[in-house]
Design a protein around this motif. Structure first.
Motif, short mmCIF file in Angstrom:
data_model
loop_
_atom_site.label_atom_id
_atom_site.label_comp_id
_atom_site.label_asym_id
_atom_site.label_seq_id
_atom_site.Cartn_x
_atom_site.Cartn_y
_atom_site.Cartn_z
N ILE A 17 36.36 43.67 34.88
CA ILE A 17 36.06 44.00 33.48
C ILE A 17 35.09 45.18 33.41
N ASP A 18 34.15 45.24 34.32
CA ASP A 18 33.18 46.34 34.32
C ASP A 18 33.82 47.68 34.64
N ILE B 106 37.01 48.60 33.67
CA ILE B 106 38.05 48.97 32.70
C ILE B 106 37.63 50.16 31.86
N GLN B 107 38.55 51.10 31.74
CA GLN B 107 38.39 52.21 30.81
C GLN B 107 39.47 52.06 29.74
N PRO B 108 39.22 52.56 28.53
CA PRO B 108 40.24 52.43 27.48
C PRO B 108 41.60 52.95 27.94
N PHE C 245 37.37 39.69 26.66
CA PHE C 245 36.40 40.69 27.12
C PHE C 245 37.09 41.96 27.61
N MET C 246 38.27 41.82 28.19
CA MET C 246 39.03 43.01 28.59
C MET C 246 39.45 43.80 27.36
N LYS C 247 39.85 43.08 26.34
CA LYS C 247 40.26 43.74 25.09
C LYS C 247 39.08 44.53 24.49
N LEU C 248 37.89 43.96 24.54
CA LEU C 248 36.71 44.65 24.03
C LEU C 248 36.44 45.95 24.78
N LYS C 249 36.83 46.00 26.05
CA LYS C 249 36.65 47.21 26.86
C LYS C 249 37.76 48.23 26.64
N GLY C 250 38.81 47.84 25.89
CA GLY C 250 39.88 48.78 25.57
C GLY C 250 41.11 48.69 26.46
N VAL C 251 41.30 47.56 27.12
CA VAL C 251 42.47 47.40 27.98
C VAL C 251 43.76 47.54 27.15
#
Length: 143
Positions: free
Chosen positions: A91-92, A94-96, A120-126
Motif C-alpha cells: 500500500i505504501d 502504490i501510485q495513482p 486503503f489501496m483505493k485511497l492511494k489511487g489504485v
C-alpha cells in the motif's frame, strides 16, 4: 497430515519459501503513462495475441463484475496463501493508476486481501486489484 492441493496448483507446487518471498523492492522503473492509455484502447484478447500470450493470466482469474476493465502499471506482490503482510506493505508503494497484482498461487482456502486493505489501496489511487488466490468481503468495494 497430507492436505490435498487445489486443482489449479501445478503438481510441483509446495509451500516452501520462494527465493523472492520477503523481498520488498521499492526502486523499480515505471513506464510512461501514455503507453497504458494506448493499450487501454484495445481489448485484452488483441493485446494478448500481439504478445504471443506472454504474461497472460490464468483463465480462472476473472473480474468480479463483467463490466470491469483495468489497465495500468503492475505493482506485483508475491505472497503465500493466507499471508496478507506483503499485500498490506505494498500500500505504501502504490501510485495513482497502479494495478496491484497479487500472486497467492491460486490458493482458494484462505484470503490474502479483503475489503479493508482494498479500501486503503483505493485511497492511494489504485486502478484495480488482480488476485490469483482468494479474496474476501469485496461486495461493497468499488475501485
Amino acid at each position: 497430515m497430507h492436505y490435498p492441493r487445489p486443482h489449479s496448483f501445478p503438481k510441483e507446487f509446495t509451500l516452501e519459501r520462494h527465493p523472492s518471498h520477503g523481498i520488498i523492492n521499492t526502486d523499480f522503473p515505471r513506464l510512461d503513462p501514455t503507453i497504458f492509455k494506448r493499450l487501454a484502447q484495445h481489448d485484452t484478447a488483441k493485446v494478448a495475441d500481439s504478445m504471443a500470450g506472454h504474461g497472460v493470466a490464468h483463465h480462472e482469474i476473472k473480474p468480479l463484475r463483467h463490466e470491469m476493465r483495468v489497465c495500468g502499471p503492475a505493482l506485483t506482490v508475491l505472497t503465500r496463501p493466507g499471508d496478507a503482510l506483503y499485500v498490506q506493505a505494498c500500500i505504501d508503494l502504490i501510485q495513482p493508476g497502479d494495478v496491484v497484482v497479487i500472486d497467492a498461487a491460486g490458493y482458494r482456502d484462505v484470503a490474502v486481501i479483503g475489503e479493508r486493505l482494498a479500501h486503503f489501496m483505493k485511497l492511494k489511487g489504485v486502478a484495480g486489484i488482480i488476485v490469483d488466490g482468494h479474496h474476501a468481503h469485496f461486495a461493497s468495494v468499488r475501485i
